[in-house]
Design a protein around this motif. Structure first.
Motif, PDB file in Angstrom:
ATOM      1  N   SER A 185       0.838  -1.198   0.000  1.00 31.69           N
ATOM      2  CA  SER A 185       0.000   0.000   0.000  1.00 31.69           C
ATOM      3  C   SER A 185       0.879   1.256   0.000  1.00 31.69           C
ATOM      4  CB  SER A 185      -0.909   0.012   1.224  1.00 31.69           C
ATOM      5  OG  SER A 185      -0.151   0.269   2.395  1.00 31.69           O
ATOM      6  N   LEU A 186       0.286   2.364  -0.424  1.00 31.71           N
ATOM      7  CA  LEU A 186       1.024   3.629  -0.437  1.00 31.71           C
ATOM      8  C   LEU A 186       1.420   4.058   0.967  1.00 31.71           C
ATOM      9  CD1 LEU A 186      -0.956   5.632  -3.128  1.00 31.71           C
ATOM     10  CD2 LEU A 186       1.264   4.533  -3.352  1.00 31.71           C
ATOM     11  N   LEU A 187       0.570   3.765   1.941  1.00 33.97           N
ATOM     12  CA  LEU A 187       0.881   4.111   3.322  1.00 33.97           C
ATOM     13  C   LEU A 187       2.118   3.352   3.816  1.00 33.97           C
ATOM     14  CD1 LEU A 187       0.051   5.734   5.799  1.00 33.97           C
ATOM     15  CD2 LEU A 187      -1.384   3.811   6.470  1.00 33.97           C
ATOM     16  N   ALA A 188       2.208   2.074   3.487  1.00 39.19           N
ATOM     17  CA  ALA A 188       3.364   1.272   3.896  1.00 39.19           C
ATOM     18  C   ALA A 188       4.646   1.782   3.234  1.00 39.19           C
ATOM     19  CB  ALA A 188       3.144  -0.194   3.555  1.00 39.19           C
ATOM     20  N   ILE A 189       4.576   2.121   1.963  1.00 37.56           N
ATOM     21  CA  ILE A 189       5.752   2.645   1.250  1.00 37.56           C
ATOM     22  C   ILE A 189       6.185   3.975   1.851  1.00 37.56           C
ATOM     23  CG2 ILE A 189       6.583   3.505  -0.972  1.00 37.56           C
ATOM     24  CD1 ILE A 189       4.737   1.426  -2.289  1.00 37.56           C
ATOM     25  N   THR A 190       5.219   4.845   2.132  1.00 34.52           N
ATOM     26  CA  THR A 190       5.535   6.139   2.737  1.00 34.52           C
ATOM     27  C   THR A 190       6.166   5.960   4.108  1.00 34.52           C
ATOM     28  OG1 THR A 190       3.720   7.150   1.536  1.00 34.52           O
ATOM     29  CG2 THR A 190       4.570   8.361   3.436  1.00 34.52           C
ATOM     30  N   TYR A 191       5.636   5.036   4.897  1.00 31.68           N
ATOM     31  CA  TYR A 191       6.183   4.769   6.231  1.00 31.68           C
ATOM     32  C   TYR A 191       7.636   4.302   6.136  1.00 31.68           C
ATOM     33  CZ  TYR A 191       6.957   2.496  10.710  1.00 31.68           C
ATOM     34  OH  TYR A 191       7.501   2.112  11.900  1.00 31.68           O
ATOM     35  N   ILE A 192       7.924   3.358   5.262  1.00 29.29           N
ATOM     36  CA  ILE A 192       9.291   2.830   5.128  1.00 29.29           C
ATOM     37  C   ILE A 192      10.239   3.918   4.628  1.00 29.29           C
ATOM     38  CG2 ILE A 192      10.718   1.159   3.874  1.00 29.29           C
ATOM     39  CD1 ILE A 192       9.035  -0.047   6.113  1.00 29.29           C
ATOM     40  N   MET A 193       9.812   4.720   3.655  1.00 27.51           N
ATOM     41  CA  MET A 193      10.671   5.796   3.144  1.00 27.51           C
ATOM     42  C   MET A 193      10.973   6.815   4.233  1.00 27.51           C
ATOM     43  SD  MET A 193       9.077   6.390  -0.655  1.00 27.51           S
ATOM     44  CE  MET A 193       9.811   7.984  -0.759  1.00 27.51           C
ATOM     45  N   THR A 194       9.954   7.158   5.014  1.00 23.30           N
ATOM     46  CA  THR A 194      10.153   8.111   6.106  1.00 23.30           C
ATOM     47  C   THR A 194      11.084   7.535   7.162  1.00 23.30           C
ATOM     48  OG1 THR A 194       7.947   9.003   5.714  1.00 23.30           O
ATOM     49  CG2 THR A 194       8.970   9.529   7.823  1.00 23.30           C
TER      50      THR A 194
END
Length: 69
Positions: free
Chosen positions: A42-51
């Motif tokens: 999900s986009l939320l998971a990708i954003t979390y990992i990048m952050t």
């Protein structure tokens, strides 16, 4: 490209140009990888990992600079 007169202007210009090329390459790689990753996560998971990775990387650099100074 704009050339400045004075000492070190040519070197700074080459470094800046190299950073622009590296930026374009990493942006292209990000676009390819992000397209593949959004199919699996999900986009939320990708954003979390990048952050999280950015947080870790920048804090390691900040702590290293603080210890050196």
């Amino acid at each position: 490209m704009m050339m400045m007169s004075g000492s070190g202007a040519e070197t700074a210009n080459l470094v800046g140009s190299a950073f622009m090329i590296i930026s374009a390459i990493t942006n292209a790689l990000y676009n390819v990888l992000a397209r593949k990753l959004t199919q699996r996560y999900s986009l939320l998971a990708i954003t979390y990992i990048m952050t999280l990775f950015g947080f870790i990387a920048f804090n390691v650099i900040a702590i290293r600079n603080h210890v050196i100074d």
